[in-house]
Design a protein around this motif. Structure first.
Motif, PDB file in Angstrom:
ATOM      1  N   LEU A 176      45.092  48.079  41.905  1.00 50.24           N
ATOM      2  CA  LEU A 176      45.115  46.843  42.672  1.00 50.24           C
ATOM      3  C   LEU A 176      44.263  46.948  43.930  1.00 50.24           C
ATOM      4  N   GLU A 180      41.141  44.624  44.939  1.00 48.70           N
ATOM      5  CA  GLU A 180      41.068  43.940  46.235  1.00 48.70           C
ATOM      6  C   GLU A 180      39.753  44.255  46.935  1.00 48.70           C
ATOM      7  N   LEU A 222      52.266  44.907  36.637  1.00 48.66           N
ATOM      8  CA  LEU A 222      51.678  44.363  37.864  1.00 48.66           C
ATOM      9  C   LEU A 222      50.635  43.290  37.554  1.00 48.66           C
ATOM     10  N   GLN A 225      50.328  40.363  40.102  1.00 49.82           N
ATOM     11  CA  GLN A 225      49.610  40.717  41.332  1.00 49.82           C
ATOM     12  C   GLN A 225      48.103  40.773  41.093  1.00 49.82           C
ATOM     13  N   GLU A 228      46.757  37.306  40.932  1.00 45.41           N
ATOM     14  CA  GLU A 228      46.711  36.694  42.263  1.00 45.41           C
ATOM     15  C   GLU A 228      45.468  37.124  43.024  1.00 45.41           C
ATOM     16  N   ILE A 229      45.125  38.424  42.951  1.00 45.06           N
ATOM     17  CA  ILE A 229      43.924  38.927  43.634  1.00 45.06           C
ATOM     18  C   ILE A 229      42.677  38.301  43.022  1.00 45.06           C
TER      19      ILE A 229
END
Length: 483
Positions: A176, A180, A222, A225, A228-229
């Motif tokens: 993640l 990002e 995950l 998440q 979302e990123i």
């Protein structure tokens, strides 16, 4: 491994069933002073050793002749890695024939052996590259690959990462935080996502790179998440990547393929599914190799079914390393010493090579089994067969070439042709994760030379033997005043 499981393995391996383990040869003498639990452990290990020895059928040379081995020593010295061009090309052809429904890209997992000559062979064969670091990307480019032919899946983004992406490098975000960072640097761009599907399989625990005990990839739970990123940075996910381990079980690999397609369903922009590599290759005569046609056909059907359900025709990528290299190289070594210990149950005859973990780390690291073939100094295969423990030249108790399977600390004897000091020993199955993963310069031993056996039998040097000066070149003397 239980005695029951090993016994079943012996039944499926007639050679193993015929062989005599250390414990079996030495009878009850091995039980003296042992507790019941220790005796069971030793009995299990003895049974396992019988598998490693391959029974009375000793291992044989794969692509070198005995005379080739002598010629290699005379021209290049020992130890020397010898790659077989014909075998490399043959394996590349097999990989490119992997069943696919809507297009296939084969990426060589160059960490298996990053020598420029090997990269050139595979580039000319039409393969692309799977890189594991930014430095491997640079090596691949120097070997003639274009940036857009290279995919990077790495544990660590290099400082020069942005310039690689600007030049066309394909990237799989493996966590993640990587996703990002990529989104911040390249908003609105295409990216691949490597997921840990929650399932893993490998030849050993150390080569299993899937499941909850592995740090590789974004844990599948995950997914929200990750989405979302992706949405926050306007990223376009065009590739999904999974890889469950090296030497993985074909059945587990096929199951993971279906799980990976479920991940693809979550990203309508995905055009390519990369299923990694890890195809099992039998190095020892009793080991089986994965048939790519057998494991690939069900995957092709899954892709076709997915297309029928969604209207999306996914391209397939695979990343073989061991499959291409494992049995395409042998290391020619010299027996530089021969010692004997006690005549009782704990004694052995040891062959000491002029090679070891500085050339082949896999036995010490994974308890990996490599075929060991002896050749006389005159270039003949010995007719008498005896049992030896084979060790390397490092001042390190773990420098062992004949560990018991699944136990790098266990000592196993191996049956092979009888030899003396000055004779040769060939370590077969040394193409993948050997030269590229050796404990380089331990005990200040230099890197061994690498040569390529051409189609006409000519031996071409593809890496010269390292000199002491090259080992020391980056050292900087400490001023006298500082100490």
């Amino acid at each position: 491994m239980s005695a029951f499981c090993v016994s079943n393995a012996a039944v499926t391996n007639p050679a193993a069933a015929r062989s005599k383990s250390i414990g079996a040869r030495r009878g009850v003498a091995t039980t003296r002073g042992l507790s019941t639990r220790a005796f069971i452990r030793r009995a299990n290990r003895a049974q396992t050793v019988s598998m490693a020895s391959g029974g009375e059928d000793v291992e044989t040379l794969r692509f070198l002749t005995p005379k080739d081995c002598v010629a290699v020593k005379e021209k290049f010295g020992t130890p020397t890695y010898v790659y077989d061009l014909a075998r490399l090309q043959e394996q590349a052809t097999k990989a490119k024939a992997f069943p696919s429904a809507f297009g296939l890209t084969v990426r060589y997992a160059m960490k298996a052996s990053p020598n420029a000559a090997i990269l050139k062979v595979f580039r000319k064969a039409g393969l692309h590259i799977d890189a594991s670091s930014g430095y491997e990307v640079h090596r691949a480019v120097k070997a003639g690959f274009q940036y857009d032919q290279i995919s990077l899946s790495t544990q660590e983004f290099p400082d020069f990462f942005p310039e690689l992406v600007d030049k066309g490098l394909k990237v799989n975000a493996c966590s993640l935080s990587q996703l990002e960072a990529y989104g911040i640097m390249f908003p609105g761009s295409k990216v691949g996502l490597r997921f840990n599907p929650g399932l893993g399989s490998g030849g050993t625990g150390k080569t299993n790179v899937g499941g909850p005990s592995s740090s590789f990839g974004i844990w599948h739970e995950l997914l929200p998440q990750a989405k979302e990123i992706v949405e926050r940075h306007g990223l376009i996910v065009d590739r999904i990547h999974t890889h469950i381990g090296s030497g993985s079980d074909p059945a587990v690999w096929q199951k993971t393929s279906g799980m990976s397609l479920d991940l693809v369903r979550q990203f309508p922009t995905v055009e390519t599914l990369n299923l990694g590599g890890g195809y099992k290759v039998g190095r020892m005569s009793y080991e089986k190799s994965t048939d790519l046609q057998v494991v690939g056909s069900p995957v092709k059907e899954l892709f076709q079914k997915f297309a029928e359900e969604t209207g999306r025709e996914l391209k397939l990528e695979i990343e073989p390393g061991t499959f291409l290299l494992a049995n395409s190289c042998a290391i020619v070594c010299t027996v530089q010493d021969k010692v004997k210990t006690s005549d009782d149950a704990d004694g052995h005859v040891f062959l000491k090579l002029d090679a070891g973990m500085t050339e082949v780390l896999r036995p010490s690291l994974y308890a990996a089994q490599h075929p060991l073939v002896t050749v006389s100094a005159a270039g003949e295969l010995p007719k008498e067969h005896v049992s030896y423990v084979v060790v390397g030249h490092c001042c390190e108790s773990g420098d062992l070439m004949t560990p018991t399977p699944d136990d790098a600390e266990g000592i196993a004897e191996r049956t092979m042709g009888a030899v003396d000091i000055g004779d040769l020993l060939v370590v077969e199955g040394s193409g993948a994760y050997c030269a590229g993963m050796s404990s380089k310069n331990y005990n200040s031993f230099p890197e061994a030379p690498e040569v390529m056996k051409g189609a006409d039998g000519t031996m071409h040097v593809i890496r010269q033997k390292q000199t002491l000066e090259q080992i020391l070149v980056n050292e900087v003397e400490l001023p006298d005043a500082a100490c």
